[in-house]
Design a protein around this motif. Structure first.
Motif, PDB file in Angstrom:
ATOM      1  N   ALA A 156       0.133  -2.471  -2.083  1.00  0.00           N
ATOM      2  CA  ALA A 156      -1.212  -2.040  -1.527  1.00  0.00           C
ATOM      3  C   ALA A 156      -0.640  -1.240  -0.414  1.00  0.00           C
ATOM      4  O   ALA A 156      -1.578  -0.125  -0.271  1.00  0.00           O
ATOM      5  CB  ALA A 156      -1.982  -3.210  -0.999  1.00  0.00           C
ATOM      6  N   THR A 157       0.297  -1.432   0.141  1.00  0.00           N
ATOM      7  CA  THR A 157       0.784  -0.583   1.416  1.00  0.00           C
ATOM      8  C   THR A 157       1.092   0.866   1.023  1.00  0.00           C
ATOM      9  O   THR A 157       0.802   1.824   1.570  1.00  0.00           O
ATOM     10  CB  THR A 157       1.949  -1.119   2.297  1.00  0.00           C
ATOM     11  N   ALA A 184      -2.203   2.617   0.047  1.00  0.00           N
ATOM     12  CA  ALA A 184      -3.154   2.931   1.151  1.00  0.00           C
ATOM     13  C   ALA A 184      -2.562   3.776   2.342  1.00  0.00           C
ATOM     14  O   ALA A 184      -3.264   4.355   2.972  1.00  0.00           O
ATOM     15  CB  ALA A 184      -3.447   1.576   1.763  1.00  0.00           C
ATOM     16  N   SER A 201      -5.587  -2.658  -1.293  1.00  0.00           N
ATOM     17  CA  SER A 201      -5.486  -1.132  -0.791  1.00  0.00           C
ATOM     18  C   SER A 201      -6.868  -0.639  -0.205  1.00  0.00           C
ATOM     19  O   SER A 201      -6.932   0.140   0.591  1.00  0.00           O
ATOM     20  CB  SER A 201      -4.764  -0.272  -1.860  1.00  0.00           C
TER      21      SER A 201
END
Length: 357
Positions: free
Chosen positions: A152-153, A156, A220
């Protein structure tokens, strides 16, 4: 010499006392003393009135403390100082009312979670473990959380960073206003809505299976607006003089952003990303819909069901027996520690990269 002058003249050469502006003040220990008295009175009133809840005792003590502070300060120090002390006391009471539930939650989690939290619990999964018996661990859930939050990091952070750069450095027209509006809307999207969107698009329409990557995409979506907003504020704090100096030397704008603006704001940007990671680490609704849960270790987030710490907590608590409750509390303690570590790392980075005067 007039009679008034004679009356004002010093006697035996001693100077007349000068008028003083110093007002009487309560001693430094007065707030603590009043707090002790108010607590004793609150407990006494609670016992006499037959109130069983200590929360009620505390509320009574808080009201008594505010009343005693205002009354005694008004008599000794005057109305103006009494108002100041009353405002300060209200702030302290509100602070304690906010801290007490947090401290109680943390204490309860530590007391209940420490029972089974050990090396075995952190290095084993629930594969082959009978849920009504002690044993098992959260290794599979811990791996799932790290992989899902990491993916997700990776999704995003770049998108949020580039969006914030566009809004601050280039965006002036309708497109920038539209992006700002949608970022504000995304900030308030419930996590379950993000999960339903990925479920309908990724799993139902495109016919992909449940996986950690599906959960990471939903996370995200929740993370992106936080990254955009925090990065945008950090970029706005960079002095325009730095940009102007770089442009005056003939440096292109894109290189000015890359070599001047971003290095200046890197501390705040990194802190915002870390706080966004901490925000999504405890999300459970998208994980319940998309990851589907698994008792076995699955190191591949792109294929097959996978677990995570929030899902593991929900799963164990839903089983409804004492060993599963212990595992749920221990997993909750690990999750709190994980989020706390991320926040400490963010603060450390902010201090490390803060401008030195």
């Amino acid at each position: 010499m007039s009679q008034t002058a004679v009356a004002d003249a010093p006697v035996d050469g001693a100077p007349l006392p000068l008028p003083t502006l110093k007002q009487p003040r309560l001693p430094r220990w007065a707030p603590l003393g009043l707090a002790v008295v108010a607590a004793a009175l609150g407990i006494g009133i609670g016992l006499v009135a037959g109130l069983d809840s200590r929360i009620q005792w505390g509320l009574i003590a808080a009201v008594l403390y505010l009343g005693l502070t205002a009354g005694i300060a008004g008599r000794v120090e005057g109305v103006r100082q009494a108002k100041d002390r009353l405002a300060t006391s209200v702030i302290w009471v509100c602070f304690l009312l906010a801290v007490v539930p947090l401290a109680s939650l943390l204490w309860e989690t530590i007391v209940r979670g420490i029972k089974v939290l050990d090396g075995y619990f952190l290095t084993h999964s629930m594969s082959g473990v009978i849920t009504m018996e002690p044993g098992g661990g959260i290794y599979h859930a811990l791996i799932g959380t790290l992989e899902q939050v990491g993916l997700a990091t990776l999704i995003a952070a770049p998108i949020g960073l580039l969006t914030a750069i566009y809004l601050v450095e280039y965006g002036t027209g309708r497109l920038a206003k539209a992006i700002t509006f949608f970022v504000d809307v995304m900030t308030g999207i419930p996590s379950i809505v993000a999960g339903l969107f990925i479920l309908s698009f990724w799993i139902i329409i495109l016919d992909f299976g449940y996986s950690g990557f599906a959960g990471a995409m939903a996370l995200s979506i929740l993370m992106m607006p936080i990254v955009v907003r925090s990065t945008e504020e950090m970029l706005k704090l960079v002095p325009n003089e730095l940009r102007e100096a770089s442009l005056a030397l003939g440096v292109p704008k894109w290189k000015t952003i890359l070599r001047v603006v971003l290095p200046t704001a890197v501390g705040g940007i990194t802190t915002g990303i870390m706080l966004a990671v901490a925000r999504i680490a405890g999300e459970s609704a998208p994980i319940l819909l998309l990851v589907f849960g698994s008792a076995e270790i699955n190191n591949n987030p792109f294929e097959g069901a996978q677990s995570s710490l929030p899902y593991f907590i929900y799963e164990q608590w839903a089983l409804g027996n004492e060993p599963s409750y212990d595992r749920a509390w221990a997993a909750a303690l690990v999750l709190i520690a994980f989020v706390m570590i991320l926040n400490l790392v963010a603060r450390g980075i902010a201090r490390w990269k803060a401008p030195k005067h």
